[in-house]
Design an enzyme around this catalytic site. Structure first.
Site, PDB file in Angstrom:
ATOM      1  N   HIS A  82       0.834  -1.210   0.000  1.00 58.47           N
ATOM      2  CA  HIS A  82       0.000   0.000   0.000  1.00 58.47           C
ATOM      3  C   HIS A  82       0.867   1.258   0.000  1.00 58.47           C
ATOM      4  O   HIS A  82       0.857   2.028   0.951  1.00 58.47           O
ATOM      5  CB  HIS A  82      -0.927  -0.013   1.211  1.00 58.47           C
ATOM      6  CG  HIS A  82      -2.045  -0.998   1.070  1.00 58.47           C
ATOM      7  ND1 HIS A  82      -2.036  -2.240   1.655  1.00 58.47           N
ATOM      8  CD2 HIS A  82      -3.200  -0.934   0.374  1.00 58.47           C
ATOM      9  CE1 HIS A  82      -3.142  -2.893   1.346  1.00 58.47           C
ATOM     10  NE2 HIS A  82      -3.865  -2.133   0.572  1.00 58.47           N
ATOM     11  N   ASN A 128       3.027   4.362  -2.726  1.00 55.01           N
ATOM     12  CA  ASN A 128       2.748   5.265  -3.846  1.00 55.01           C
ATOM     13  C   ASN A 128       2.718   4.537  -5.196  1.00 55.01           C
ATOM     14  O   ASN A 128       2.089   5.005  -6.142  1.00 55.01           O
ATOM     15  CB  ASN A 128       3.762   6.422  -3.872  1.00 55.01           C
ATOM     16  CG  ASN A 128       5.192   5.959  -3.981  1.00 55.01           C
ATOM     17  OD1 ASN A 128       5.552   4.872  -3.535  1.00 55.01           O
ATOM     18  ND2 ASN A 128       6.046   6.783  -4.574  1.00 55.01           N
ATOM     19  N   HIS A 149      -6.663   7.138  -2.985  1.00 53.50           N
ATOM     20  CA  HIS A 149      -7.559   6.172  -2.334  1.00 53.50           C
ATOM     21  C   HIS A 149      -6.919   5.384  -1.179  1.00 53.50           C
ATOM     22  O   HIS A 149      -7.637   4.820  -0.364  1.00 53.50           O
ATOM     23  CB  HIS A 149      -8.131   5.196  -3.370  1.00 53.50           C
ATOM     24  CG  HIS A 149      -7.236   4.031  -3.648  1.00 53.50           C
ATOM     25  ND1 HIS A 149      -6.182   4.097  -4.515  1.00 53.50           N
ATOM     26  CD2 HIS A 149      -7.219   2.773  -3.139  1.00 53.50           C
ATOM     27  CE1 HIS A 149      -5.566   2.939  -4.534  1.00 53.50           C
ATOM     28  NE2 HIS A 149      -6.160   2.112  -3.710  1.00 53.50           N
ATOM     29  N   ASP A 150      -5.582   5.335  -1.102  1.00 48.53           N
ATOM     30  CA  ASP A 150      -4.932   4.649   0.032  1.00 48.53           C
ATOM     31  C   ASP A 150      -3.934   5.584   0.734  1.00 48.53           C
ATOM     32  O   ASP A 150      -2.995   5.115   1.393  1.00 48.53           O
ATOM     33  CB  ASP A 150      -4.193   3.390  -0.453  1.00 48.53           C
ATOM     34  CG  ASP A 150      -5.095   2.159  -0.502  1.00 48.53           C
ATOM     35  OD1 ASP A 150      -6.059   2.095   0.289  1.00 48.53           O
ATOM     36  OD2 ASP A 150      -4.848   1.265  -1.341  1.00 48.53           O
ATOM     37  N   ASP A 204      -9.031  -1.258  -8.005  1.00 49.31           N
ATOM     38  CA  ASP A 204      -8.249  -1.455  -6.781  1.00 49.31           C
ATOM     39  C   ASP A 204      -7.918  -2.939  -6.559  1.00 49.31           C
ATOM     40  O   ASP A 204      -6.922  -3.266  -5.917  1.00 49.31           O
ATOM     41  CB  ASP A 204      -9.078  -0.904  -5.603  1.00 49.31           C
ATOM     42  CG  ASP A 204      -8.257  -0.657  -4.360  1.00 49.31           C
ATOM     43  OD1 ASP A 204      -7.030  -0.557  -4.477  1.00 49.31           O
ATOM     44  OD2 ASP A 204      -8.869  -0.530  -3.271  1.00 49.31           O
ATOM     45  N   GLN A 219      -4.938 -17.124  -2.802  1.00 48.60           N
ATOM     46  CA  GLN A 219      -4.973 -16.410  -4.079  1.00 48.60           C
ATOM     47  C   GLN A 219      -6.042 -16.982  -5.005  1.00 48.60           C
ATOM     48  O   GLN A 219      -6.780 -16.249  -5.651  1.00 48.60           O
ATOM     49  CB  GLN A 219      -3.595 -16.447  -4.764  1.00 48.60           C
ATOM     50  CG  GLN A 219      -2.575 -15.587  -4.064  1.00 48.60           C
ATOM     51  CD  GLN A 219      -2.974 -14.105  -4.001  1.00 48.60           C
ATOM     52  OE1 GLN A 219      -2.718 -13.354  -4.912  1.00 48.60           O
ATOM     53  NE2 GLN A 219      -3.619 -13.687  -2.922  1.00 48.60           N
TER      54      GLN A 219
END
Ligand code: CMP
Ligand code: MG
Ligand code: ZN
Length: 534
Positions: free
Chosen positions: A226, A228, A266-267, A383, A434
């Site tokens: 999480h 850039n 958004h994060d 996302d 996963q």
């Protein structure tokens, strides 16, 4: 540049710049009022003469002004005005007067395009003439007109920005760790260049805003997923979905802006811990947001605080009040919609909408709630889109997330909290998780998106299908490894609360709420707090 040039080439009034001869161009510098397109030294001299606050734009404007005084060139006033407008909106068009002369003479003039572009690079990397931020509205200084490492990017990277298989990790390297600045800038291009639009962003504020947002993200080394790069990646995905997969047709400009800005922020401020972790540790943001979408509330709250705390980053300043109000509402809505706790209800609601209103959202416009659900779905889908990327990129994201989860598990262990699903490095069956995430979460989401635009099926779902097969093979191997006698001696069968010692009051709250999940989902999503709506 491309946009400006396209417009330039489609202008109804053809350019009336009479072809000067090579001789006439070269002799432009002669005589007191005769303008010339100066070479690098010439531009340097002019900047020095004009003083500290002068910018390359000022020089270019000066050249244009003086070109009007050359009747023998028959430069039309409209043309000059158009060029000036370009100069005000995009640094690359700075070279336009040079290109015009260059093109018309068929010669590379000494002060032509290359010189100015070379000079631009020099100015961008030197601090000698940074201009004065905020001193002129819509007159950006050179230092504020491009992301810092733009020049080092390969042209293929600029071209690939529209594509689904764009590699954000490569972008992070090429921009020396500033991928969000670049991605935001590219995705916002339309809002930066069309000054005639009501929805126009000032370049200087935009670049300051993007820089500040990027600064508020953890960087690649400190938070593994999480960070850039993830923000840049989601921004690029939203851009690609809008531009290449036809989703732009469903939204007006303001909603497109809300989606791009929403993706970029958004994060923001994510610390690599899940909502459950924040809730279970009763930390500052959990207390602030009463355990409800704590991270997502924090991301969007920080965004607007940033804009309001410093006028130089308030990119929405120039918008009309009603536009600003709507943009804020939509940004808040889409960022809150990224909380995975609303995933199943968002998907279910979206499915119902398609069944009720049909699969062409251009016909949904009178249904405000439907349009809101569509916006939320666009950002949320992007996302969680890493499983729908080409395998080598998808694998990188999976691995980074796995490591981020493990670090949370390590901390939970240290704090004596139950270890969240997927976060225990000793017991996790990651391949199995996963397969679950890809098939239970991502596949149904993209199947709905594909009902609106079929290319989603051909590209995103095709990658997803092939990646799922890869993970299924890995899962088989993982299961075999775990069922070997050696593996059964490992602590895999030990329950979390058995191994973690004391269980705090809030931790047991999390365990209780996780028990209400379908059992297979508990091993797919580690971080869904008790505020979720299943
Ligand atoms: P975030 O980016 O905040 O919102 C979407 C969430 O989906 C993300 O955090 C992760 O928690 C989750 N997610 C994204 N990709 C994967 C993946 N490959 N496997 C498991 N969870 C994922
Ligand atoms: Mg998030
Ligand atoms: Zn995210």
């Amino acid at each position: 540049m491309r946009r400006a040039m396209q417009r330039f080439h489609t202008e109804p009034a053809p350019l009336k710049l009479r072809k000067p001869t090579l001789h006439s161009v070269r002799s432009m510098g002669a005589g007191q009022n005769a303008p010339t397109i100066p070479d690098t030294d010439g531009v340097n001299d002019m900047l020095q003469e004009a003083g500290q606050n002068a910018t390359l734009m000022d020089v270019a404007r000066g050249i244009l002004d003086r070109l009007v005084e050359r009747p023998e060139l028959e430069v039309q006033v409209e043309e000059i005005l158009f060029l000036k407008e370009c100069l005000g909106s995009n640094l690359e068009t700075l070279a336009m007067p040079c290109m015009l002369l260059q093109r018309d003479t068929g010669d590379v003039t000494p002060g032509g395009y290359d010189f100015l572009m070379t000079y631009t690079k020099q100015v961008n990397t030197s601090s000698s003439c940074p201009g004065t931020p905020g001193s002129r509205s819509r007159t950006p200084s050179v230092a504020f007109t491009r992301p810092p490492s733009w020049e080092s990017l390969k042209s293929s990277m600029l071209e690939d920005f529209d594509k689904w298989d764009f590699d954000s990790f490569e972008l992070a390297d090429a921009t020396k760790g500033n991928p969000l600045h670049f991605a935001g800038w590219k995705a916002l291009d339309a809002f930066l260049t069309d000054q005639t639009s009501d929805i126009f962003l000032e370049m200087e504020k935009t670049t300051r805003f993007l820089e500040a947002v990027e600064d508020m993200y953890a960087k690649q080394g400190s938070v593994l997923y999480h960070n850039n790069v993830h923000a840049a990646d989601v921004t690029q995905c939203v851009h690609a979905l809008l531009s290449q997969f036809g989703f732009a047709a469903y939204f007006d400009q303001l909603s497109i802006l809300a989606l791009i800005l929403g993706a970029a922020v958004h994060d923001m401020g994510h610390d690599g811990r899940t909502n459950s972790f924040h809730v279970n540790t009763c930390d500052e943001i959990a207390l602030t947001y009463n355990d409800i979408s704590v991270l997502e509330n924090m991301h969007i709250s920080k965004t607007f605080k940033l804009m309001h705390s410093d006028p130089s980053t308030n990119i929405l300043d120039g918008l009309k009040t009603d536009h600003r109000t709507r943009l804020r509402k939509e940004m808040v809505e889409v960022v809150l919609g990224t909380d995975m706790s609303s995933h199943f209800s968002s998907v279910a609601d979206f499915k119902t909408l398609i069944e009720k209103l049909g699969n062409d959202p251009r016909e949904w416009h009178c249904e405000a709630k439907a349009m809101s659900a569509l916006r939320v779905m666009v950002l949320h889908a992007m996302d969680i889109s890493n499983p729908a990327k080409v395998l080598h990129i998808s694998d990188k994201w999976s691995d980074l997330l796995r490591q981020e989860f493990f670090l949370q598990g390590d901390e939970e262990k240290r704090l004596g909290l139950p270890i969240s699903p997927l976060c225990d490095r000793e017991t996790v069956r990651f391949a199995s998780s996963q397969v679950g995430f890809f098939t239970i979460i991502v596949q149904p989401t993209f199947a709905l998106m594909a009902e609106l635009q079929h290319p989603v099926k051909d590209v995103l779902l095709a990658h997803l299908q092939s990646n799922t097969e890869t993970w299924e093979a890995r899962k088989r191997k993982e299961s075999a490894d775990h069922s070997s006698p050696q593996a059964s001696a490992q602590p895999a069968g030990v329950s979390r609360s058995d191994r973690s010692g004391s269980v705090c009051r809030t931790a047991s709250r999390q365990e209780g709420s996780n028990n209400s999940l379908p059992s297979e989902l508990r091993t797919v999503l580690p971080g869904v707090s008790s505020s979720r709506r299943w």
